[in-house]
Design a protein around this motif. Structure first.
Motif, PDB file in Angstrom:
ATOM      1  N   LYS A   1     -30.674  60.593 -30.621  1.00 45.05           N
ATOM      2  CA  LYS A   1     -30.236  59.197 -30.632  1.00 45.05           C
ATOM      3  C   LYS A   1     -31.409  58.263 -30.289  1.00 45.05           C
ATOM      4  CE  LYS A   1     -25.441  60.235 -29.372  1.00 45.05           C
ATOM      5  NZ  LYS A   1     -24.416  60.175 -28.314  1.00 45.05           N
TER       6      LYS A   1
ATOM      7  N   THR B   1     -23.922  50.549 -24.324  1.00 44.18           N
ATOM      8  CA  THR B   1     -24.094  51.830 -25.019  1.00 44.18           C
ATOM      9  C   THR B   1     -23.407  51.837 -26.386  1.00 44.18           C
ATOM     10  OG1 THR B   1     -24.273  53.013 -22.906  1.00 44.18           O
ATOM     11  CG2 THR B   1     -23.780  54.325 -24.874  1.00 44.18           C
ATOM     12  N   HIS B   2     -22.142  51.477 -26.404  1.00 45.60           N
ATOM     13  CA  HIS B   2     -21.399  51.504 -27.672  1.00 45.60           C
ATOM     14  C   HIS B   2     -21.980  50.500 -28.667  1.00 45.60           C
ATOM     15  CE1 HIS B   2     -18.135  51.887 -30.534  1.00 45.60           C
ATOM     16  NE2 HIS B   2     -17.997  50.570 -30.526  1.00 45.60           N
ATOM     17  N   GLU B   3     -22.277  49.296 -28.174  1.00 50.26           N
ATOM     18  CA  GLU B   3     -22.813  48.241 -29.055  1.00 50.26           C
ATOM     19  C   GLU B   3     -24.094  48.695 -29.751  1.00 50.26           C
ATOM     20  OE1 GLU B   3     -25.472  44.252 -28.469  1.00 50.26           O
ATOM     21  OE2 GLU B   3     -23.921  44.618 -26.967  1.00 50.26           O
TER      22      GLU B   3
ATOM     23  N   LEU C   1     -25.542  51.952 -29.916  1.00 52.59           N
ATOM     24  CA  LEU C   1     -25.512  53.225 -30.637  1.00 52.59           C
ATOM     25  C   LEU C   1     -24.671  53.151 -31.914  1.00 52.59           C
ATOM     26  CD1 LEU C   1     -25.281  55.881 -27.766  1.00 52.59           C
ATOM     27  CD2 LEU C   1     -27.306  54.913 -28.876  1.00 52.59           C
ATOM     28  N   SER C   2     -23.717  52.237 -31.948  1.00 52.01           N
ATOM     29  CA  SER C   2     -22.888  52.112 -33.155  1.00 52.01           C
ATOM     30  C   SER C   2     -23.657  51.488 -34.316  1.00 52.01           C
ATOM     31  CB  SER C   2     -21.637  51.274 -32.855  1.00 52.01           C
ATOM     32  OG  SER C   2     -22.000  49.943 -32.515  1.00 52.01           O
ATOM     33  N   LYS C   3     -24.805  50.870 -34.003  1.00 53.56           N
ATOM     34  CA  LYS C   3     -25.585  50.185 -35.038  1.00 53.56           C
ATOM     35  C   LYS C   3     -26.741  51.020 -35.576  1.00 53.56           C
ATOM     36  CE  LYS C   3     -24.748  45.540 -33.129  1.00 53.56           C
ATOM     37  NZ  LYS C   3     -25.409  44.350 -32.512  1.00 53.56           N
TER      38      LYS C   3
END
Length: 381
Positions: free
Chosen positions: A82, A372-374, A376-378
């Motif tokens: 990641k 984290t979500h913001e 890694l989702s991109k």
């Protein structure tokens, strides 16, 4: 309304912790860079240090405002992958690990360049990346000692004295930020990134100013001068009726102004005090004479009189006096951030003022893993 920052559009992957690295990336974030702070599952240790505001560390907030927090466990291959994906479209990676640690994690310079040839690879360490000192553990106190910087502070009575603030961490972080923006500018011509390195000890050695310059000529260790100037006299703290006053006559002209204000200009005709060299040799006697005059009036009296005559002088303020004073208000050097959950956190402001793309509070200090979500989702696989 927020303005675009001077470094808006620059993406920084921040692997740093504690002070030196976080201070470097703070400077970039304050200028608008998107700084993504990669934290282990338990977070930066500083999150649990210092005084707390409703459970949130003011120490952490001071060095990590304007950043985004992403949790990755870089001991796991999945999270290493990641990180590689994040690096593909990043401009800068910053770490403050001991030299070689990042390489052992699978991110040596060659690997980083293969992931992204335009990536600026920046690091802050203790003693440089080569030589027998490079693998030693380092903290500010040790850097102050080994660099020789500590030996310059204090007096014969006190012996070596460390500075209260972690100066090597802060200067190394500042230099690293300077190196990063220099490398980004150079990339406009080369279209390639490069390695940027600063160390705690090298940073302190660079600050020795006229002390090292004098040593290169004389090869003699500087004498400890306490609050007196190492190469000028009179210069330092003098006693007043209600405390003391700091006076800085930095040349012969200001020395004359200082002594004339005290009605002591006749001392400049005395064979003991005619030149700066003579005044240095007889500094204790000269300071005693000056103190006998300054202690006849208050600190405020002498500050007003000396400044009116063009001689730099000021009061020694404690932290409360300094941070609540008029100067700090005028320069906006205390600001308030909306911390997580709308906590109001006071912190020092922005020392560099830009007229069109100013430093500013773009976002509150982050909760652990808040973004984290913001982020890694991109990422693009």
């Amino acid at each position: 309304m927020l303005k675009e920052g001077a470094l808006s559009g620059i993406k920084v992957i921040d692997l740093t912790r504690v002070i030196s690295g976080p201070f470097c990336t703070l400077l970039l974030a304050d200028m608008g860079a998107e700084v993504i702070k990669i934290e282990p599952p338990k977070g930066d240790n500083v999150r649990n240090q210092g005084k707390f505001i409703d459970g949130y560390s003011a120490y952490f907030a001071q060095f990590n405002r304007n950043k985004k927090s992403v949790v990755l466990d870089l001991y796991k291959n999945e999270d290493k992958e990641k990180l590689k994906l994040l690096l593909k479209d990043s401009d800068v990676i910053v770490d403050n690990f001991r030299p070689g640690i990042l390489a052992k994690m699978g991110f040596d310079s060659q690997t980083l360049s293969s992931i992204n040839p335009r990536l600026v690879q920046a690091s802050v360490n203790g003693f440089g990346s080569t030589g027998k000192y490079s693998q030693r553990p380092a903290f500010d106190f040790i850097a102050q000692a080994i660099s020789g910087f500590m030996s310059l502070n204090g007096s014969k009575k006190t012996g070596p004295v460390r500075t209260a603030a972690p100066i090597s961490d802060l200067i190394a972080g500042l230099y690293c930020a300077f190196g990063i923006v220099s490398a980004i500018n150079a990339r406009h011509n080369t279209n390639k990134g490069q390695i940027v390195e600063t160390s705690l000890t090298s940073s302190l050695i660079s600050l020795m100013a006229y002390l090292s310059a004098e040593y290169f000529v004389t090869e003699e260790n500087p004498k400890k001068s306490g609050n007196n100037h190492p190469i000028l006299s009179p210069y330092g703290l003098f006693e007043t009726k209600d405390g003391n006053i700091a006076v800085a006559p930095a040349n012969d002209k200001l020395c004359h102004v200082f002594l004339k204000t005290l009605n002591l200009e006749h001392l400049l005709e005395d064979d003991l005090f005619k030149t700066n060299s003579l005044r240095m040799n007889n500094r204790e006697k000269l300071n005693d004479i000056i103190n006998q005059t300054t202690e006849l009036n208050t600190t405020d009296y002498w500050i007003k009189k000396l400044n009116q005559n063009g001689c730099p002088a000021g009061k020694v303020l404690n932290m409360d006096e300094a941070l609540s004073g008029e100067l700090v208000k005028d320069t906006e050097m205390v600001i308030v951030s909306d911390g997580p959950d709308d906590r109001k956190i006071k912190m020092t402001g922005f020392p560099v003022k830009l007229s069109k793309t100013p430093a500013q509070l773009f976002r509150s200090p982050p909760k652990l893993g808040e973004h984290t979500h913001e982020i890694l989702s991109k990422i693009k696989k």
